[in-house]
Write a protein that holds these residues in place. Structure first.
Motif, PDB file in Angstrom:
ATOM      1  N   ASP A  96       0.862  -1.173   0.000  1.00 32.00           N
ATOM      2  CA  ASP A  96       0.000   0.000   0.000  1.00 32.00           C
ATOM      3  C   ASP A  96       0.899   1.224   0.000  1.00 32.00           C
ATOM      4  O   ASP A  96       1.378   1.671   1.038  1.00 32.00           O
ATOM      5  CB  ASP A  96      -0.907  -0.008   1.239  1.00 32.00           C
ATOM      6  N   PHE A  97       1.163   1.765  -1.186  1.00 33.26           N
ATOM      7  CA  PHE A  97       2.064   2.893  -1.332  1.00 33.26           C
ATOM      8  C   PHE A  97       1.241   4.167  -1.506  1.00 33.26           C
ATOM      9  O   PHE A  97       0.804   4.475  -2.621  1.00 33.26           O
ATOM     10  CB  PHE A  97       2.968   2.729  -2.556  1.00 33.26           C
ATOM     11  N   PRO A  98       1.003   4.910  -0.443  1.00 27.97           N
ATOM     12  CA  PRO A  98       0.217   6.142  -0.583  1.00 27.97           C
ATOM     13  C   PRO A  98       0.890   7.122  -1.542  1.00 27.97           C
ATOM     14  O   PRO A  98       2.089   7.385  -1.444  1.00 27.97           O
ATOM     15  CB  PRO A  98       0.187   6.698   0.845  1.00 27.97           C
ATOM     16  N   GLY A  99       0.134   7.610  -2.489  1.00 23.09           N
ATOM     17  CA  GLY A  99       0.644   8.626  -3.395  1.00 23.09           C
ATOM     18  C   GLY A  99       1.513   8.110  -4.509  1.00 23.09           C
ATOM     19  O   GLY A  99       2.030   8.889  -5.308  1.00 23.09           O
ATOM     20  N   VAL A 100       1.714   6.778  -4.596  1.00 21.14           N
ATOM     21  CA  VAL A 100       2.526   6.206  -5.668  1.00 21.14           C
ATOM     22  C   VAL A 100       1.622   5.886  -6.854  1.00 21.14           C
ATOM     23  O   VAL A 100       0.743   5.045  -6.780  1.00 21.14           O
ATOM     24  CB  VAL A 100       3.269   4.940  -5.203  1.00 21.14           C
ATOM     25  N   ASP A 101       1.844   6.577  -7.927  1.00 22.41           N
ATOM     26  CA  ASP A 101       1.055   6.401  -9.138  1.00 22.41           C
ATOM     27  C   ASP A 101       1.726   5.351 -10.021  1.00 22.41           C
ATOM     28  O   ASP A 101       2.939   5.374 -10.197  1.00 22.41           O
ATOM     29  CB  ASP A 101       0.962   7.737  -9.873  1.00 22.41           C
ATOM     30  N   PHE A 102       0.954   4.408 -10.571  1.00 18.53           N
ATOM     31  CA  PHE A 102       1.533   3.410 -11.456  1.00 18.53           C
ATOM     32  C   PHE A 102       0.491   2.943 -12.467  1.00 18.53           C
ATOM     33  O   PHE A 102      -0.709   2.986 -12.211  1.00 18.53           O
ATOM     34  CB  PHE A 102       2.078   2.210 -10.666  1.00 18.53           C
ATOM     35  N   GLU A 103       0.979   2.513 -13.625  1.00 10.70           N
ATOM     36  CA  GLU A 103       0.095   1.971 -14.654  1.00 10.70           C
ATOM     37  C   GLU A 103      -0.132   0.485 -14.473  1.00 10.70           C
ATOM     38  O   GLU A 103      -1.171  -0.048 -14.867  1.00 10.70           O
ATOM     39  CB  GLU A 103       0.673   2.242 -16.042  1.00 10.70           C
ATOM     40  N   ALA A 104       0.863  -0.219 -13.926  1.00 10.14           N
ATOM     41  CA  ALA A 104       0.742  -1.651 -13.707  1.00 10.14           C
ATOM     42  C   ALA A 104       1.616  -2.045 -12.525  1.00 10.14           C
ATOM     43  O   ALA A 104       2.634  -1.411 -12.243  1.00 10.14           O
ATOM     44  CB  ALA A 104       1.161  -2.427 -14.955  1.00 10.14           C
ATOM     45  N   MET A 105       1.190  -3.109 -11.818  1.00 11.95           N
ATOM     46  CA  MET A 105       1.958  -3.657 -10.707  1.00 11.95           C
ATOM     47  C   MET A 105       2.190  -5.141 -10.977  1.00 11.95           C
ATOM     48  O   MET A 105       1.262  -5.861 -11.328  1.00 11.95           O
ATOM     49  CB  MET A 105       1.202  -3.461  -9.389  1.00 11.95           C
ATOM     50  N   PHE A 106       3.452  -5.578 -10.844  1.00  9.48           N
ATOM     51  CA  PHE A 106       3.822  -6.966 -11.081  1.00  9.48           C
ATOM     52  C   PHE A 106       4.297  -7.571  -9.763  1.00  9.48           C
ATOM     53  O   PHE A 106       5.267  -7.087  -9.174  1.00  9.48           O
ATOM     54  CB  PHE A 106       4.917  -7.057 -12.138  1.00  9.48           C
ATOM     55  N   LEU A 107       3.616  -8.635  -9.302  1.00  9.13           N
ATOM     56  CA  LEU A 107       3.888  -9.225  -7.998  1.00  9.13           C
ATOM     57  C   LEU A 107       4.340 -10.678  -8.155  1.00  9.13           C
ATOM     58  O   LEU A 107       3.854 -11.404  -9.018  1.00  9.13           O
ATOM     59  CB  LEU A 107       2.640  -9.154  -7.116  1.00  9.13           C
ATOM     60  N   CYS A 108       5.259 -11.101  -7.286  1.00 10.63           N
ATOM     61  CA  CYS A 108       5.895 -12.403  -7.447  1.00 10.63           C
ATOM     62  C   CYS A 108       5.016 -13.584  -7.047  1.00 10.63           C
ATOM     63  O   CYS A 108       5.319 -14.716  -7.421  1.00 10.63           O
ATOM     64  CB  CYS A 108       7.181 -12.448  -6.626  1.00 10.63           C
ATOM     65  N   HIS A 109       3.960 -13.334  -6.283  1.00 17.78           N
ATOM     66  CA  HIS A 109       3.134 -14.441  -5.809  1.00 17.78           C
ATOM     67  C   HIS A 109       1.698 -14.255  -6.292  1.00 17.78           C
ATOM     68  O   HIS A 109       1.162 -13.149  -6.236  1.00 17.78           O
ATOM     69  CB  HIS A 109       3.195 -14.543  -4.286  1.00 17.78           C
ATOM     70  N   SER A 110       1.088 -15.330  -6.746  1.00 21.56           N
ATOM     71  CA  SER A 110      -0.245 -15.244  -7.346  1.00 21.56           C
ATOM     72  C   SER A 110      -1.346 -15.070  -6.308  1.00 21.56           C
ATOM     73  O   SER A 110      -2.514 -15.020  -6.648  1.00 21.56           O
ATOM     74  CB  SER A 110      -0.528 -16.508  -8.173  1.00 21.56           C
ATOM     75  N   TRP A 111      -0.950 -14.955  -5.054  1.00 15.40           N
ATOM     76  CA  TRP A 111      -1.889 -14.759  -3.950  1.00 15.40           C
ATOM     77  C   TRP A 111      -1.245 -13.717  -3.027  1.00 15.40           C
ATOM     78  O   TRP A 111      -0.076 -13.385  -3.143  1.00 15.40           O
ATOM     79  CB  TRP A 111      -2.077 -16.076  -3.189  1.00 15.40           C
ATOM     80  N   GLY A 112      -2.029 -13.166  -2.142  1.00 11.51           N
ATOM     81  CA  GLY A 112      -1.497 -12.158  -1.226  1.00 11.51           C
ATOM     82  C   GLY A 112      -1.977 -10.774  -1.588  1.00 11.51           C
ATOM     83  O   GLY A 112      -2.938 -10.595  -2.340  1.00 11.51           O
ATOM     84  N   ALA A 113      -1.292  -9.783  -1.061  1.00 12.73           N
ATOM     85  CA  ALA A 113      -1.726  -8.395  -1.170  1.00 12.73           C
ATOM     86  C   ALA A 113      -1.895  -7.960  -2.617  1.00 12.73           C
ATOM     87  O   ALA A 113      -1.043  -8.214  -3.459  1.00 12.73           O
ATOM     88  CB  ALA A 113      -0.722  -7.479  -0.463  1.00 12.73           C
ATOM     89  N   ARG A 114      -3.037  -7.348  -2.901  1.00 16.04           N
ATOM     90  CA  ARG A 114      -3.370  -6.629  -4.125  1.00 16.04           C
ATOM     91  C   ARG A 114      -3.651  -7.509  -5.338  1.00 16.04           C
ATOM     92  O   ARG A 114      -4.090  -6.995  -6.367  1.00 16.04           O
ATOM     93  CB  ARG A 114      -2.283  -5.594  -4.461  1.00 16.04           C
ATOM     94  N   MET A 115      -3.408  -8.810  -5.240  1.00 13.34           N
ATOM     95  CA  MET A 115      -3.736  -9.664  -6.375  1.00 13.34           C
ATOM     96  C   MET A 115      -5.241  -9.624  -6.624  1.00 13.34           C
ATOM     97  O   MET A 115      -6.038  -9.623  -5.696  1.00 13.34           O
ATOM     98  CB  MET A 115      -3.290 -11.103  -6.129  1.00 13.34           C
ATOM     99  N   GLY A 116      -5.612  -9.562  -7.896  1.00 15.26           N
ATOM    100  CA  GLY A 116      -7.021  -9.469  -8.254  1.00 15.26           C
ATOM    101  C   GLY A 116      -7.476  -8.059  -8.530  1.00 15.26           C
ATOM    102  O   GLY A 116      -8.569  -7.861  -9.066  1.00 15.26           O
TER     103      GLY A 116
END
Length: 226
Positions: A96-116
């Motif tokens: 949860d990055f307050p104020g961080v603008d991004f077009e896409a986020m790539f995460l190493c695990h298919s489960w956990g925070a922000r997936m979906g």
């Protein structure tokens, strides 16, 4: 491409591997972020492996900005370039990055925070073929691991030692030293944090080890492991 990669510059940072990979593909990569020296998480890494920022010179503008696994403020002028986030610890961190603008986020695990969430994608961990490979040397150590010495790992190696196995447990080895010592292991131990598939799992296989993991890993079936 001109890539600006923002990361905390500790020696074992994932951002370091992404930087190496992008440069190997021919991209112009500059890095920014705080430097930590050679001591991190109870480990003391050889000073030759310190990772220092290589910021851009005045007037250099990126085509892509990568926020790699950190939450400090990226204050370099980006002038509308594309921005993405790469995260390796979404199984234990909220990202949860307050104020961080991004077009896409790539995460190493298919489960956990922000997936979906929209524009969030699974990008599994891997290994570096220039840093992790089978050297074809004699494997004279029964089982080993290079990792932060968490109590659970210390307990495992204590019991293996009592059972008479020839073991190797260490911290702070990187790149050439890391690859050489893993090439002496018959078995590479993996003690995952939360049932995850860590990079060490794939690195050990690339180095020709038989990998022994502590538990079924959530993403293993999705990566094709049986």
């Amino acid at each position: 491409m001109r890539i600006l990669l923002a990361a905390i510059h500790w020696p074992i940072a994932s951002g370091r591997y992404y930087t190496r990979a992008f440069r190997r593909l021919g991209h112009d990569v500059r890095t920014i972020g705080p430097e930590t020296g050679n001591k991190i998480w109870g480990m003391e890494v050889d000073p030759k492996y310190i990772w220092t920022p290589e910021p851009p010179e005045e007037g250099w503008q990126p085509d892509l900005a990568i926020n790699c696994d950190h939450n400090f403020v990226l204050n370099h002028p980006l002038n509308g370039c594309r921005k993405i986030v790469i995260g390796v610890d979404n199984h234990v961190r909220p990202y949860d990055f307050p104020g961080v603008d991004f077009e896409a986020m790539f995460l190493c695990h298919s489960w956990g925070a922000r997936m979906g969430e929209p524009n969030v994608y699974w990008l599994p961990p891997g290994y570096d073929p220039e840093a992790h490979f089978d050297m074809g040397i004699e494997r004279d150590i029964d089982i080993g691991m290079v990792a932060v010495p968490y109590p659970e790992r210390q307990e495992i190696f204590g019991k293996l030692n009592e059972a008479g196995f020839k073991i190797f447990a260490s911290t702070g080895l990187l790149f050439e030293e890391y690859n050489t010592v893993y090439n002496h292991f018959k078995i590479a131990l993996v003690k995952s944090a939360c049932g995850d598939v860590p990079q060490r799992f794939l690195e050990g296989m690339a180095q020709g080890c038989c990998v022994l993991s502590d538990r079924p890993m959530v993403d293993a079936d999705k990566l094709g492991f049986v």
